[in-house]
Design a protein around this motif. Structure first.
Motif, PDB file in Angstrom:
ATOM      1  N   ALA A   1       0.806  -1.224   0.000  1.00  0.00           N
ATOM      2  CA  ALA A   1       0.000   0.000   0.000  1.00  0.00           C
ATOM      3  C   ALA A   1       0.841   1.276   0.000  1.00  0.00           C
ATOM      4  O   ALA A   1       0.414   2.299  -0.541  1.00  0.00           O
ATOM      5  CB  ALA A   1      -0.942   0.008   1.197  1.00  0.00           C
ATOM      6  N   LYS A   2       2.006   1.233   0.602  1.00  0.00           N
ATOM      7  CA  LYS A   2       2.894   2.409   0.680  1.00  0.00           C
ATOM      8  C   LYS A   2       4.256   2.057   0.083  1.00  0.00           C
ATOM      9  O   LYS A   2       5.252   1.944   0.800  1.00  0.00           O
ATOM     10  CB  LYS A   2       3.068   2.858   2.129  1.00  0.00           C
ATOM     11  N   PRO A   3       4.337   1.890  -1.229  1.00  0.00           N
ATOM     12  CA  PRO A   3       5.615   1.505  -1.830  1.00  0.00           C
ATOM     13  C   PRO A   3       6.631   2.643  -1.791  1.00  0.00           C
ATOM     14  O   PRO A   3       6.276   3.823  -1.859  1.00  0.00           O
ATOM     15  CB  PRO A   3       5.229   1.179  -3.275  1.00  0.00           C
ATOM     16  N   SER A   4       7.878   2.272  -1.685  1.00  0.00           N
ATOM     17  CA  SER A   4       8.957   3.264  -1.775  1.00  0.00           C
ATOM     18  C   SER A   4       9.155   3.613  -3.250  1.00  0.00           C
ATOM     19  O   SER A   4       8.625   2.943  -4.145  1.00  0.00           O
ATOM     20  CB  SER A   4      10.254   2.673  -1.213  1.00  0.00           C
TER      21      SER A   4
ATOM     22  N   THR B   1       5.536   8.865 -20.386  1.00  0.00           N
ATOM     23  CA  THR B   1       4.751   9.416 -19.280  1.00  0.00           C
ATOM     24  C   THR B   1       5.187   8.887 -17.916  1.00  0.00           C
ATOM     25  O   THR B   1       4.415   8.907 -16.962  1.00  0.00           O
ATOM     26  CB  THR B   1       3.243   9.124 -19.491  1.00  0.00           C
ATOM     27  N   TYR B   2       6.414   8.458 -17.813  1.00  0.00           N
ATOM     28  CA  TYR B   2       6.898   7.822 -16.587  1.00  0.00           C
ATOM     29  C   TYR B   2       6.775   8.713 -15.353  1.00  0.00           C
ATOM     30  O   TYR B   2       6.438   8.234 -14.272  1.00  0.00           O
ATOM     31  CB  TYR B   2       8.346   7.363 -16.752  1.00  0.00           C
TER      32      TYR B   2
ATOM     33  N   ASP C   1      10.435   0.658  -4.922  1.00  0.00           N
ATOM     34  CA  ASP C   1       9.389  -0.330  -5.194  1.00  0.00           C
ATOM     35  C   ASP C   1       8.625   0.040  -6.471  1.00  0.00           C
ATOM     36  O   ASP C   1       8.334  -0.817  -7.304  1.00  0.00           O
ATOM     37  CB  ASP C   1       8.385  -0.413  -4.039  1.00  0.00           C
ATOM     38  N   VAL C   2       8.301   1.315  -6.610  1.00  0.00           N
ATOM     39  CA  VAL C   2       7.560   1.781  -7.787  1.00  0.00           C
ATOM     40  C   VAL C   2       8.398   1.560  -9.038  1.00  0.00           C
ATOM     41  O   VAL C   2       7.910   1.021 -10.041  1.00  0.00           O
ATOM     42  CB  VAL C   2       7.152   3.263  -7.644  1.00  0.00           C
TER      43      VAL C   2
ATOM     44  N   VAL D   1       0.905   6.896  -8.994  1.00  0.00           N
ATOM     45  CA  VAL D   1       1.078   5.793  -8.048  1.00  0.00           C
ATOM     46  C   VAL D   1       1.312   6.337  -6.652  1.00  0.00           C
ATOM     47  O   VAL D   1       0.701   5.878  -5.677  1.00  0.00           O
ATOM     48  CB  VAL D   1       2.225   4.848  -8.486  1.00  0.00           C
ATOM     49  N   ARG D   2       2.163   7.339  -6.538  1.00  0.00           N
ATOM     50  CA  ARG D   2       2.447   7.943  -5.233  1.00  0.00           C
ATOM     51  C   ARG D   2       1.181   8.583  -4.651  1.00  0.00           C
ATOM     52  O   ARG D   2       0.945   8.527  -3.451  1.00  0.00           O
ATOM     53  CB  ARG D   2       3.594   8.935  -5.328  1.00  0.00           C
TER      54      ARG D   2
END
Length: 157
Positions: free
Chosen positions: A116-119, A135-136, A122-123, A143-144
């Protein structure tokens, strides 16, 4: 006949077991939201979730997922996390041409369901789908946003 569970519905498919899932989804079931990109599992346009894990459907034999839960872009908004991802994609105006975006949304949804809270690492590790429009930065910002994390400086792109 192969029985598949796609977007919560049982479907009977008359296909060879080694047929890629992508072609069963598109040609047999008419679910064209999952896109063909490269055919060698590199670009991610064909990404779907198999039992919650993002998977490249272009190289996944249909017989290998007969007992799995398959989720495609057509049903991603039925999942609360998927709905929030789509909302963030719109809010951050992620798509340009849009071709890769169904795969991007599936990858982001899978990531956020697992963490749920990726670094940022992680993303970056999870979001490996290719986007020819670049569009990165918007993808990362969306995502953030779903994860409730502060926006990064890259968001201005």
């Amino acid at each position: 006949m192969i029985e598949l569970t796609v977007n919560g519905q049982k479907r009977q498919i008359d296909a060879d077991g080694d047929t890629p899932l992508l072609w069963v989804l598109r040609d047999d079931l008419g679910m064209t939201g999952t896109k063909y990109g490269c055919g060698i599992a590199q670009c991610g346009a064909c990404s779907v979730m198999i039992d919650g894990t993002v998977t490249r459907s272009c190289v996944t034999p249909v017989e290998s997922v007969a007992s799995a839960q398959i989720t495609t872009i057509e049903a991603v908004e039925a999942d609360p996390v998927g709905a929030r991802v789509v909302e963030a994609w719109v809010k951050h105006q992620v798509p340009q041409c849009g071709y890769c975006q169904s795969g991007q949304v599936m990858a982001a949804t899978s990531l956020l369901k697992q963490k749920a809270k990726p670094s940022d690492a992680d993303v970056e590790a999870a979001m490996t789908n290719l986007c020819r429009c670049g569009t990165y930065n918007a993808i990362k910002a969306a995502v953030r946003d779903v994860a409730g994390l502060a926006a990064t400086q890259e968001h201005g792109a």
